[in-house]
Design a protein around this motif. Structure first.
Motif, PDB file in Angstrom:
ATOM      1  N   GLY A 286      14.662  21.960  52.971  1.00 35.68           N
ATOM      2  CA  GLY A 286      16.052  23.006  51.351  1.00 35.68           C
ATOM      3  C   GLY A 286      15.788  22.804  49.994  1.00 35.68           C
ATOM      4  O   GLY A 286      16.817  23.514  49.396  1.00 35.68           O
ATOM      5  N   THR A 287      14.776  22.689  49.889  1.00 35.23           N
ATOM      6  CA  THR A 287      14.547  22.528  48.656  1.00 35.23           C
ATOM      7  C   THR A 287      12.713  23.528  47.903  1.00 35.23           C
ATOM      8  O   THR A 287      11.915  23.221  48.880  1.00 35.23           O
ATOM      9  CB  THR A 287      14.018  21.153  47.774  1.00 35.23           C
ATOM     10  OG1 THR A 287      13.578  20.392  48.203  1.00 35.23           O
ATOM     11  CG2 THR A 287      14.934  20.297  47.700  1.00 35.23           C
TER      12      THR A 287
ATOM     13  N   SER B 207      12.163  15.496  47.029  1.00 35.56           N
ATOM     14  CA  SER B 207      14.327  16.199  47.358  1.00 35.56           C
ATOM     15  C   SER B 207      14.575  15.861  45.424  1.00 35.56           C
ATOM     16  O   SER B 207      15.317  17.099  45.459  1.00 35.56           O
ATOM     17  CB  SER B 207      15.071  15.771  48.381  1.00 35.56           C
ATOM     18  OG  SER B 207      15.115  14.321  47.338  1.00 35.56           O
ATOM     19  N   ASP B 208      14.326  15.266  44.626  1.00 35.08           N
ATOM     20  CA  ASP B 208      14.147  15.883  43.346  1.00 35.08           C
ATOM     21  C   ASP B 208      13.069  16.259  42.007  1.00 35.08           C
ATOM     22  O   ASP B 208      11.983  15.683  42.500  1.00 35.08           O
ATOM     23  CB  ASP B 208      15.146  14.334  42.649  1.00 35.08           C
ATOM     24  CG  ASP B 208      16.370  14.467  43.687  1.00 35.08           C
ATOM     25  OD1 ASP B 208      17.236  14.617  44.272  1.00 35.08           O
ATOM     26  OD2 ASP B 208      16.282  12.617  44.711  1.00 35.08           O
ATOM     27  N   ASP B 209      13.646  16.152  40.995  1.00 32.70           N
ATOM     28  CA  ASP B 209      12.705  16.362  39.782  1.00 32.70           C
ATOM     29  C   ASP B 209      11.721  15.361  39.928  1.00 32.70           C
ATOM     30  O   ASP B 209      12.725  14.284  39.688  1.00 32.70           O
ATOM     31  CB  ASP B 209      13.478  16.931  38.300  1.00 32.70           C
ATOM     32  CG  ASP B 209      14.377  17.899  38.759  1.00 32.70           C
ATOM     33  OD1 ASP B 209      14.027  19.003  40.121  1.00 32.70           O
ATOM     34  OD2 ASP B 209      15.001  18.497  37.556  1.00 32.70           O
TER      35      ASP B 209
ATOM     36  N   GLY C 156      19.109  26.161  47.902  1.00 31.27           N
ATOM     37  CA  GLY C 156      19.706  27.175  48.295  1.00 31.27           C
ATOM     38  C   GLY C 156      19.211  28.762  47.944  1.00 31.27           C
ATOM     39  O   GLY C 156      19.496  29.080  47.717  1.00 31.27           O
ATOM     40  N   LEU C 157      17.939  28.511  47.917  1.00 29.68           N
ATOM     41  CA  LEU C 157      16.283  29.770  47.736  1.00 29.68           C
ATOM     42  C   LEU C 157      16.064  30.109  48.488  1.00 29.68           C
ATOM     43  O   LEU C 157      15.163  29.068  49.504  1.00 29.68           O
ATOM     44  CB  LEU C 157      15.934  29.203  46.521  1.00 29.68           C
ATOM     45  CG  LEU C 157      16.272  29.223  44.554  1.00 29.68           C
ATOM     46  CD1 LEU C 157      15.097  28.892  43.838  1.00 29.68           C
ATOM     47  CD2 LEU C 157      16.923  30.314  44.628  1.00 29.68           C
ATOM     48  N   MET C 158      15.985  31.701  49.473  1.00 27.31           N
ATOM     49  CA  MET C 158      14.915  31.580  49.824  1.00 27.31           C
ATOM     50  C   MET C 158      13.344  31.599  50.121  1.00 27.31           C
ATOM     51  O   MET C 158      13.111  32.131  48.499  1.00 27.31           O
ATOM     52  CB  MET C 158      15.724  33.036  50.553  1.00 27.31           C
ATOM     53  CG  MET C 158      14.760  33.236  51.749  1.00 27.31           C
ATOM     54  SD  MET C 158      15.486  35.135  52.052  1.00 27.31           S
ATOM     55  CE  MET C 158      13.895  36.487  53.276  1.00 27.31           C
TER      56      MET C 158
END
Length: 319
Positions: free
Chosen positions: A144-145, A182-184, A220-222
């Protein structure tokens, strides 16, 4: 008094001379028969003196075998540490040179042979060069990221080493591992100088040796895999032409809004200058993604075949 001394010296003079001759003969017999001259071989480290600064110095031998001769009695207390072999580089300049081996022996010994008696030295000047650092992202982020931006603390670095080694360096790279984040995040990335075959060039120092890299993630990017399209400049020298052009990698993963990626099948590089190229070359090229599209690795390697144009019967290059 003088007359008395003369009488003492001259009294039985023939007998005294005979005794002296016999003593010399006996001494020579003892020295040559009881303490004869023998030979032995010692392997010693080759020392270097007066080495010039600012050079990488290599040699084709590190040890020298010294064959020496001397009275047997001297060898009883002699050891390898008593014998020295060295070369003097005070008059040696850049390049390859055969230098005579010099020796230092304990008193009473003579040199029979030094093997080798000359050693080849190569002096390679230490130089520096600035080069762009490349950061290659490996692995993947959490589901998802995707990677939105990679920001290293340095863009260019200085490489230092022997001139011949520096000429081998084609890239300086650092690998940024995503490791399922999952985070910066930030991480310290070691930098390595490599040659055209992708192997580390030994003896070359990278300054700084590492960089801090900040990685920003987006949600949320493809994602989509598209073809890399190298864009070449029109500044190739006359008399030459471009043959095969291929990027490495051929395809690359990009991320962005679905409405943009659905229409995207390829991503171009920034224009690659061909000025000064006269032979097939591998060049680093920056990608030029459309607005709103991100790429994990911002650069690719482009293999460009350059060849001379064939000459016509009139002697001019064919168009």
């Amino acid at each position: 008094m003088i007359s008395r001394m003369r009488n003492i010296v001259q009294h039985n003079l023939p007998a005294k001379i005979l005794a002296l001759v016999i003593a010399v003969i006996l001494w020579g017999y003892v020295m040559n028969d009881q303490n004869p001259s023998i030979e032995n071989t010692y392997t010693v480290q080759l020392d270097v003196v007066n080495a010039p600064e600012g050079y990488k110095i290599t040699k084709d031998a590190s040890n020298v075998k010294l064959r020496v001769r001397g009275p047997r009695s001297l060898f009883v207390s002699a050891s390898e540490s008593d014998f020295k072999a060295y070369v003097d580089l005070s008059k040696v300049e850049e390049g390859k040179h055969a230098v005579k081996v010099q020796t230092v022996l304990p008193q009473g010994f003579e040199l029979v042979e030094a093997k080798p008696d000359t050693v080849t030295f190569t002096l390679d000047r230490i130089v520096q060069k600035k080069i762009k650092a490349e950061f290659i992202v490996t692995g993947s982020t959490a589901p998802g990221t995707t990677v939105a931006h990679v920001e290293p603390s340095v863009e260019t670095v200085t490489i230092e080493g022997a001139e011949s080694d520096i000429k081998e360096v084609t890239r300086v790279i650092g690998y940024v591992g995503l490791a399922g984040n999952s985070d910066d995040f930030k991480l310290k990335v070691p930098l390595t100088a490599i040659n055209a075959d992708g192997r580390e060039v030994a003896g070359v120092t990278v300054k700084p040796a590492s960089a801090e890299v900040s990685v920003q993630l987006a949600r949320g990017l493809m994602k989509k895999v598209v073809t890399v399209k190298p864009i070449l400049g029109d500044d190739l020298a006359s008399g030459y032409e471009v043959g095969t052009v291929k990027s490495d990698p051929v395809k690359i993963e990009v991320a962005g809004p679905e409405d943009i990626l659905s229409k995207l099948s390829s991503i171009e590089t920034q224009k690659i200058s061909l000025d000064g190229l006269t032979k097939t070359t591998d060049l680093n090229a920056q990608l030029a993604p459309p607005d709103g599209v991100t790429v994990t690795n911002s650069s690719v390697t482009v293999h460009i075949e350059i060849k001379a144009k064939k000459k016509t019967a009139s002697g001019t290059a064919s168009p």
